[in-house]
Design an enzyme around this catalytic site. Structure first.
Site, short mmCIF file in Angstrom:
data_model
loop_
_atom_site.label_atom_id
_atom_site.label_comp_id
_atom_site.label_asym_id
_atom_site.label_seq_id
_atom_site.Cartn_x
_atom_site.Cartn_y
_atom_site.Cartn_z
N LYS A 27 -4.81 -6.35 -6.27
CA LYS A 27 -6.15 -5.98 -5.78
C LYS A 27 -6.30 -4.49 -6.04
O LYS A 27 -5.60 -3.66 -5.48
CB LYS A 27 -6.26 -6.29 -4.28
N ASP A 29 -9.01 -2.48 -5.54
CA ASP A 29 -9.79 -1.74 -4.55
C ASP A 29 -10.88 -0.88 -5.20
O ASP A 29 -10.95 0.33 -5.01
CB ASP A 29 -8.88 -0.88 -3.67
#
Length: 151
Positions: A27, A29
């Site tokens: 992930k 972000d």
């Protein structure tokens, strides 16, 4: 070249899957983007289909430097903190807030998929094959498109 190829969306998991038939993704972000490149035009599109090219000039410049190929990259625009970790708050700050009122000059694109290349829709290939093609295509590139596997 297709106007749009729908991004493959991930499913959140609490642990990394093991066994065949699955893959996992970090992930990052940031903002999920598809970069559509043609010899005379670059379009940076959100996963909802909104054109955000003017908000990511460094990514636009890096894509132009890749040459005259026609391609679609799938990736995540991020701003890295002083330790090299993506920070969503810094990305929003660079954009001037949640409503994106200015260009994010510090944003880079972590490209993790190559969906289309020079007349070929690659979306039907296995992810591992597209990744190998992406790594070959971006080999040696730096700047606003760092390699996902690069230290």
């Amino acid at each position: 070249m297709p106007t749009r190829i729908e991004p493959q969306l991930t499913t959140l998991a609490t642990k990394v899957p093991n066994g065949g038939g699955s893959a996992h993704e970090v992930k990052w972000d940031g903002y999920r983007l598809a970069v559509h490149a043609e010899p005379n035009e670059i379009r940076i599109i959100t996963r909802c289909g909104h054109d955000r090219t003017r908000y990511f000039p460094a990514i636009d410049d890096a894509v132009r430097a890749l040459g005259p190929a026609r391609f679609i990259l799938d990736g995540e625009a991020v701003v890295l903190d002083d330790k090299g970790v993506p920070n969503f708050g810094l990305l929003q700050q660079d954009l001037g807030g949640r409503r994106a009122i200015r260009a994010a000059h510090k944003a880079v694109l972590f490209a993790f998929d190559l969906l289309y290349f020079d007349g070929h829709d690659l979306s039907g290939l296995e992810l591992s094959s597209r990744r190998r093609l992406l790594e070959t295509f971006l080999e040696g590139e730096t700047g606003a498109i760092p390699s996902v596997g690069r230290d």
